[in-house]
Design an enzyme around this catalytic site. Sequence first.
Site, PDB file in Angstrom:
ATOM      1  N   ARG A 129      -0.086  -8.617  13.427  1.00 34.27           N
ATOM      2  CA  ARG A 129      -0.431  -7.896  12.401  1.00 34.27           C
ATOM      3  C   ARG A 129      -1.253  -8.693  11.325  1.00 34.27           C
ATOM      4  NH1 ARG A 129       4.613  -4.852  10.675  1.00 34.27           N
ATOM      5  NH2 ARG A 129       3.562  -3.945   9.062  1.00 34.27           N
ATOM      6  N   LYS A 161       1.061  -1.109  -0.070  1.00 30.92           N
ATOM      7  CA  LYS A 161       0.071   0.028   0.007  1.00 30.92           C
ATOM      8  C   LYS A 161       0.955   1.318  -0.027  1.00 30.92           C
ATOM      9  CE  LYS A 161      -1.833  -0.925   3.912  1.00 30.92           C
ATOM     10  NZ  LYS A 161      -1.327  -2.129   4.419  1.00 30.92           N
ATOM     11  N   ARG A 215      -9.226   0.392   8.933  1.00 36.56           N
ATOM     12  CA  ARG A 215      -8.797  -0.726   9.210  1.00 36.56           C
ATOM     13  C   ARG A 215      -9.694  -1.748  10.044  1.00 36.56           C
ATOM     14  NH1 ARG A 215      -3.108   0.782   8.836  1.00 36.56           N
ATOM     15  NH2 ARG A 215      -1.846  -1.375   8.762  1.00 36.56           N
ATOM     16  N   ARG A 256      12.165  -1.268  11.497  1.00 39.68           N
ATOM     17  CA  ARG A 256      10.773  -0.681  12.036  1.00 39.68           C
ATOM     18  C   ARG A 256      10.443  -1.690  13.142  1.00 39.68           C
ATOM     19  NH1 ARG A 256       5.934   0.794   8.212  1.00 39.68           N
ATOM     20  NH2 ARG A 256       4.846  -0.470   9.420  1.00 39.68           N
ATOM     21  N   ARG A 316      12.171  -5.540   5.160  1.00 44.91           N
ATOM     22  CA  ARG A 316      12.225  -4.204   5.383  1.00 44.91           C
ATOM     23  C   ARG A 316      12.790  -4.320   6.941  1.00 44.91           C
ATOM     24  NH1 ARG A 316       6.593  -1.044   5.420  1.00 44.91           N
ATOM     25  NH2 ARG A 316       5.951  -2.508   7.250  1.00 44.91           N
TER      26      ARG A 316
HETATM   27  P1  B4P Z   1       3.941  -1.744   2.126  1.00 48.20           P
HETATM   28  O1  B4P Z   1       3.001  -2.601   2.186  1.00 48.20           O
HETATM   29  O2  B4P Z   1       4.033  -0.765   1.480  1.00 48.20           O
HETATM   30  O3  B4P Z   1       4.020  -1.425   3.712  1.00 48.20           O
HETATM   31  P2  B4P Z   1       3.061  -0.335   4.765  1.00 48.20           P
HETATM   32  O4  B4P Z   1       2.261   0.408   3.526  1.00 48.20           O
HETATM   33  O5  B4P Z   1       4.036   0.408   5.394  1.00 48.20           O
HETATM   34  O6  B4P Z   1       1.960  -1.197   5.366  1.00 48.20           O
HETATM   35  P3  B4P Z   1       1.854  -1.705   6.762  1.00 48.20           P
HETATM   36  O7  B4P Z   1       0.390  -2.063   6.928  1.00 48.20           O
HETATM   37  O8  B4P Z   1       2.863  -2.635   7.115  1.00 48.20           O
HETATM   38  O9  B4P Z   1       1.982  -0.260   7.859  1.00 48.20           O
HETATM   39  P4  B4P Z   1       0.974   1.045   8.254  1.00 48.20           P
HETATM   40  O10 B4P Z   1       2.207   2.108   8.149  1.00 48.20           O
HETATM   41  O11 B4P Z   1      -0.073   1.165   7.245  1.00 48.20           O
HETATM   42  O12 B4P Z   1       5.407  -2.376   2.110  1.00 48.20           O
HETATM   43  C1  B4P Z   1       5.987  -3.443   2.844  1.00 48.20           C
HETATM   44  C2  B4P Z   1       7.283  -3.846   2.433  1.00 48.20           C
HETATM   45  O13 B4P Z   1       7.214  -4.770   1.432  1.00 48.20           O
HETATM   46  C3  B4P Z   1       8.425  -2.618   2.036  1.00 48.20           C
HETATM   47  O14 B4P Z   1       9.644  -3.198   2.374  1.00 48.20           O
HETATM   48  C4  B4P Z   1       8.350  -2.764   0.462  1.00 48.20           C
HETATM   49  O15 B4P Z   1       9.491  -2.426   0.140  1.00 48.20           O
HETATM   50  C5  B4P Z   1       8.074  -4.499   0.074  1.00 48.20           C
HETATM   51  N1  B4P Z   1       7.305  -4.313  -1.197  1.00 48.20           N
HETATM   52  C6  B4P Z   1       6.125  -3.394  -1.656  1.00 48.20           C
HETATM   53  N2  B4P Z   1       5.669  -3.878  -2.872  1.00 48.20           N
HETATM   54  C7  B4P Z   1       6.432  -5.035  -3.051  1.00 48.20           C
HETATM   55  C8  B4P Z   1       6.668  -5.771  -4.370  1.00 48.20           C
HETATM   56  N3  B4P Z   1       5.740  -5.694  -5.355  1.00 48.20           N
HETATM   57  N4  B4P Z   1       7.518  -6.784  -4.435  1.00 48.20           N
HETATM   58  C9  B4P Z   1       8.247  -6.831  -3.470  1.00 48.20           C
HETATM   59  N5  B4P Z   1       8.302  -6.135  -2.273  1.00 48.20           N
HETATM   60  C10 B4P Z   1       7.597  -5.213  -2.223  1.00 48.20           C
HETATM   61  O16 B4P Z   1       0.724   0.672   9.656  1.00 48.20           O
HETATM   62  C11 B4P Z   1       1.804   0.514  10.920  1.00 48.20           C
HETATM   63  C12 B4P Z   1       0.855   0.523  12.091  1.00 48.20           C
HETATM   64  O17 B4P Z   1       0.149   1.692  12.407  1.00 48.20           O
HETATM   65  C13 B4P Z   1      -0.222  -0.450  12.367  1.00 48.20           C
HETATM   66  O18 B4P Z   1       0.007  -1.665  12.608  1.00 48.20           O
HETATM   67  C14 B4P Z   1      -1.267  -0.169  13.367  1.00 48.20           C
HETATM   68  O19 B4P Z   1      -0.587   0.009  14.587  1.00 48.20           O
HETATM   69  C15 B4P Z   1      -0.972   1.558  13.211  1.00 48.20           C
HETATM   70  N6  B4P Z   1      -2.141   2.042  12.085  1.00 48.20           N
HETATM   71  C16 B4P Z   1      -1.950   2.678  10.871  1.00 48.20           C
HETATM   72  N7  B4P Z   1      -3.210   2.837  10.182  1.00 48.20           N
HETATM   73  C17 B4P Z   1      -4.143   2.583  11.391  1.00 48.20           C
HETATM   74  C18 B4P Z   1      -5.588   2.642  11.599  1.00 48.20           C
HETATM   75  N8  B4P Z   1      -6.428   3.087  10.554  1.00 48.20           N
HETATM   76  N9  B4P Z   1      -6.000   2.538  12.713  1.00 48.20           N
HETATM   77  C19 B4P Z   1      -5.472   2.084  13.809  1.00 48.20           C
HETATM   78  N10 B4P Z   1      -4.065   1.814  13.633  1.00 48.20           N
HETATM   79  C20 B4P Z   1      -3.365   2.069  12.513  1.00 48.20           C
END
Ligand code: B4P
Length: 192
Positions: free
Chosen positions: A144, A13, A88, A133, A127
């Site tokens: 998660r 995402k 979420r 992280r 990552r």
């Molecule tokens: P991404 O999947 O892009 O990671 P993300 O957006 O950071 O998602 P995530 O759900 O982990 O975190 P968020 O900040 O929303 O990438 C992951 C990895 O995959 C990277 O290393 C990338 O390089 C790699 N990758 C991507 N595409 C690829 C491909 N095609 N091929 C190979 N590798 C690839 O949330 C973090 C925390 O914040 C949550 O757990 C929660 O505690 C809190 N939070 C956020 N929003 C919330 C909400 N609405 N409500 C409550 N808590 C919330």
Amino acid sequence: MRLVLLGAPGSGKGTQATRLKEHLQVPHISTGDLLRAEVAAGTPLGLQAKEVMARGDLVSDEILLGMLKERFSREDTQAGFILDGYPRNLAQAAALDELLASLGQKFDAAVQLVVDNEQIIERLAGRAKAEGRADDTPESVRHRLNVYDEKTAPVIDFYRQHGQLTVVDGVGSLDEVFARIVEAIQAGHEVG
Ligand code: B4P
């Protein structure tokens, strides 16, 4: 364009939102980034969120909605947005509908990136090595994924039932996945 990006942690995402932001010329609103900025700044909200995030749990709906309202009150969201990481759970989905209605807006598409758990665990382990992280530890990643199945998967069903869901295969190179998303939102059709 008003876009909601859905998918499990590690589904790409944040990665794709960064690219889509350039392509669509609209702001990228990541609730994870907003929370991490609060944690980094050591604000009272950040102190509250820090442990919850490290464990891989969801931060409270109230905190999230407050942050989102503040972000949507800024002028730049008039042109559109890419919302990444919200909603979420079903309560957040309802809150988003209400917030957008109060602003006289509706989102154009909810795009789900689909990636199998095995690949997700591999990506997040990568990552963890690269960025360190706090929530990318194997234990937190497992948790998660459970939280996602229990709380976030119902949001996907909700949008599917309302004909608002577009499903995109999230496995492939960054360019391939990006091209699929662009094609799906241009076609504007529901495949969910
Ligand atoms: P991404 O999947 O892009 O990671 P993300 O957006 O950071 O998602 P995530 O759900 O982990 O975190 P968020 O900040 O929303 O990438 C992951 C990895 O995959 C990277 O290393 C990338 O390089 C790699 N990758 C991507 N595409 C690829 C491909 N095609 N091929 C190979 N590798 C690839 O949330 C973090 C925390 O914040 C949550 O757990 C929660 O505690 C809190 N939070 C956020 N929003 C919330 C909400 N609405 N409500 C409550 N808590 C919330």
